[in-house]
Design a protein around this motif. Structure first.
Motif, PDB file in Angstrom:
ATOM      1  N   GLY A  33      10.559  10.079  13.661  1.00 21.47           N
ATOM      2  CA  GLY A  33      10.203   9.977  12.238  1.00 21.47           C
ATOM      3  C   GLY A  33       8.710  10.125  12.018  1.00 21.47           C
ATOM      4  O   GLY A  33       8.267  10.762  11.054  1.00 21.47           O
ATOM      5  N   GLY A  34       7.918   9.551  12.909  1.00 24.17           N
ATOM      6  CA  GLY A  34       6.465   9.682  12.806  1.00 24.17           C
ATOM      7  C   GLY A  34       6.011  11.119  13.005  1.00 24.17           C
ATOM      8  O   GLY A  34       5.127  11.607  12.299  1.00 24.17           O
ATOM      9  N   ILE A  35       6.634  11.805  13.945  1.00 21.91           N
ATOM     10  CA  ILE A  35       6.278  13.210  14.190  1.00 21.91           C
ATOM     11  C   ILE A  35       6.638  14.058  12.978  1.00 21.91           C
ATOM     12  O   ILE A  35       5.868  14.920  12.548  1.00 21.91           O
ATOM     13  CB  ILE A  35       6.974  13.730  15.468  1.00 21.91           C
ATOM     14  N   LYS A  36       7.811  13.817  12.390  1.00 23.57           N
ATOM     15  CA  LYS A  36       8.233  14.573  11.199  1.00 23.57           C
ATOM     16  C   LYS A  36       7.281  14.323  10.034  1.00 23.57           C
ATOM     17  O   LYS A  36       6.908  15.238   9.320  1.00 23.57           O
ATOM     18  CB  LYS A  36       9.648  14.195  10.797  1.00 23.57           C
ATOM     19  N   ALA A  37       6.878  13.062   9.839  1.00 20.56           N
ATOM     20  CA  ALA A  37       5.951  12.738   8.754  1.00 20.56           C
ATOM     21  C   ALA A  37       4.601  13.408   8.984  1.00 20.56           C
ATOM     22  O   ALA A  37       3.973  13.910   8.041  1.00 20.56           O
ATOM     23  CB  ALA A  37       5.774  11.225   8.649  1.00 20.56           C
ATOM     24  N   PHE A  38       4.160  13.449  10.225  1.00 22.61           N
ATOM     25  CA  PHE A  38       2.884  14.106  10.554  1.00 22.61           C
ATOM     26  C   PHE A  38       2.961  15.594  10.260  1.00 22.61           C
ATOM     27  O   PHE A  38       2.057  16.161   9.639  1.00 22.61           O
ATOM     28  CB  PHE A  38       2.550  13.874  12.029  1.00 22.61           C
ATOM     29  N   ARG A  39       4.039  16.237  10.680  1.00 20.47           N
ATOM     30  CA  ARG A  39       4.201  17.677  10.429  1.00 20.47           C
ATOM     31  C   ARG A  39       4.274  17.966   8.933  1.00 20.47           C
ATOM     32  O   ARG A  39       3.714  18.958   8.463  1.00 20.47           O
ATOM     33  CB  ARG A  39       5.450  18.202  11.127  1.00 20.47           C
ATOM     34  N   LYS A  40       4.976  17.103   8.186  1.00 23.37           N
ATOM     35  CA  LYS A  40       5.079  17.286   6.733  1.00 23.37           C
ATOM     36  C   LYS A  40       3.703  17.160   6.091  1.00 23.37           C
ATOM     37  O   LYS A  40       3.332  17.947   5.227  1.00 23.37           O
ATOM     38  CB  LYS A  40       6.033  16.254   6.140  1.00 23.37           C
ATOM     39  N   MET A  42       0.807  17.726   7.516  1.00 19.45           N
ATOM     40  CA  MET A  42       0.006  18.890   7.888  1.00 19.45           C
ATOM     41  C   MET A  42       0.399  20.106   7.058  1.00 19.45           C
ATOM     42  O   MET A  42      -0.453  20.891   6.656  1.00 19.45           O
ATOM     43  CB  MET A  42       0.164  19.199   9.385  1.00 19.45           C
ATOM     44  N   ALA A  43       1.692  20.258   6.778  1.00 14.07           N
ATOM     45  CA  ALA A  43       2.160  21.393   5.985  1.00 14.07           C
ATOM     46  C   ALA A  43       1.665  21.268   4.543  1.00 14.07           C
ATOM     47  O   ALA A  43       1.293  22.260   3.919  1.00 14.07           O
ATOM     48  CB  ALA A  43       3.677  21.475   6.017  1.00 14.07           C
ATOM     49  N   GLU A  44       1.630  20.051   4.007  1.00 15.88           N
ATOM     50  CA  GLU A  44       1.140  19.838   2.644  1.00 15.88           C
ATOM     51  C   GLU A  44      -0.350  20.132   2.566  1.00 15.88           C
ATOM     52  O   GLU A  44      -0.827  20.659   1.571  1.00 15.88           O
ATOM     53  CB  GLU A  44       1.421  18.411   2.193  1.00 15.88           C
ATOM     54  N   ASP A  45      -1.097  19.802   3.607  1.00 21.15           N
ATOM     55  CA  ASP A  45      -2.532  20.076   3.618  1.00 21.15           C
ATOM     56  C   ASP A  45      -2.809  21.576   3.610  1.00 21.15           C
ATOM     57  O   ASP A  45      -3.786  22.024   3.020  1.00 21.15           O
ATOM     58  CB  ASP A  45      -3.204  19.450   4.843  1.00 21.15           C
TER      59      ASP A  45
END
Length: 75
Positions: A33-40, A42-45
Protein backbone atom coordinates in the motif's frame (compact mmCIF):
# COMPACT_ATOMS: atom_id res chain seq x y z
CA UNK A 1 30.42 -16.96 5.70
CA UNK A 2 27.59 -17.58 3.29
CA UNK A 3 24.40 -19.18 4.70
CA UNK A 4 23.50 -22.27 2.75
CA UNK A 5 20.02 -23.50 1.93
CA UNK A 6 19.61 -24.99 5.41
CA UNK A 7 20.56 -21.73 7.09
CA UNK A 8 18.06 -19.77 5.02
CA UNK A 9 15.37 -22.36 5.80
CA UNK A 10 16.04 -22.13 9.54
CA UNK A 11 15.97 -18.31 9.46
CA UNK A 12 12.68 -18.33 7.53
CA UNK A 13 11.20 -20.82 10.01
CA UNK A 14 12.25 -18.69 13.01
CA UNK A 15 10.80 -15.55 11.44
CA UNK A 16 7.54 -17.38 10.68
CA UNK A 17 7.34 -18.65 14.26
CA UNK A 18 8.09 -15.24 15.78
CA UNK A 19 5.74 -13.15 13.68
CA UNK A 20 3.17 -15.68 12.52
CA UNK A 21 1.68 -15.93 9.07
CA UNK A 22 -0.99 -13.28 9.68
CA UNK A 23 1.43 -10.58 10.83
CA UNK A 24 3.78 -11.15 7.93
CA UNK A 25 0.97 -10.91 5.35
CA UNK A 26 -0.35 -7.75 7.06
CA UNK A 27 3.12 -6.18 6.94
CA UNK A 28 3.52 -7.08 3.26
CA UNK A 29 0.08 -5.57 2.54
CA UNK A 30 1.06 -2.34 4.28
CA UNK A 31 4.35 -2.20 2.38
CA UNK A 32 2.50 -2.74 -0.91
CA UNK A 33 0.00 0.00 0.00
CA UNK A 34 2.85 2.38 0.77
CA UNK A 35 4.51 1.65 -2.56
CA UNK A 36 1.23 2.24 -4.42
CA UNK A 37 0.67 5.54 -2.60
CA UNK A 38 4.23 6.62 -3.42
CA UNK A 39 3.80 5.79 -7.12
CA UNK A 40 0.44 7.62 -7.19
CA UNK A 41 2.04 10.68 -5.61
CA UNK A 42 4.89 10.63 -8.09
CA UNK A 43 2.44 10.35 -11.00
CA UNK A 44 0.43 13.33 -9.68
CA UNK A 45 3.62 15.39 -9.40
CA UNK A 46 4.42 14.71 -13.07
CA UNK A 47 0.99 16.02 -14.14
CA UNK A 48 1.28 19.33 -12.27
CA UNK A 49 3.11 22.19 -13.98
CA UNK A 50 6.21 23.48 -12.32
CA UNK A 51 5.51 26.70 -10.42
CA UNK A 52 6.72 29.75 -12.20
CA UNK A 53 9.47 31.60 -10.45
CA UNK A 54 8.61 35.23 -9.94
CA UNK A 55 11.13 37.65 -11.31
CA UNK A 56 12.27 40.25 -8.81
CA UNK A 57 10.34 43.46 -9.29
CA UNK A 58 12.22 46.45 -10.58
CA UNK A 59 12.70 49.14 -8.00
CA UNK A 60 10.22 51.95 -8.38
CA UNK A 61 13.03 54.42 -8.71
CA UNK A 62 16.52 53.80 -9.89
CA UNK A 63 19.55 55.07 -8.05
CA UNK A 64 20.07 57.95 -10.46
CA UNK A 65 16.42 59.01 -10.10
CA UNK A 66 16.75 58.87 -6.32
CA UNK A 67 19.83 61.12 -6.44
CA UNK A 68 17.95 63.62 -8.61
CA UNK A 69 15.08 63.67 -6.13
CA UNK A 70 17.54 64.27 -3.26
CA UNK A 71 19.20 67.13 -5.19
CA UNK A 72 15.86 68.77 -5.89
CA UNK A 73 15.01 68.61 -2.17
CA UNK A 74 18.30 70.33 -1.27
CA UNK A 75 17.67 73.20 -3.68
Amino acid sequence: MNPGPWGILIIALVVLLLFGRGKISNMMGEVAGGIKAFRKGMAEDDDKPVAEIEQPRQAETTLSEAKEVDRSKDA
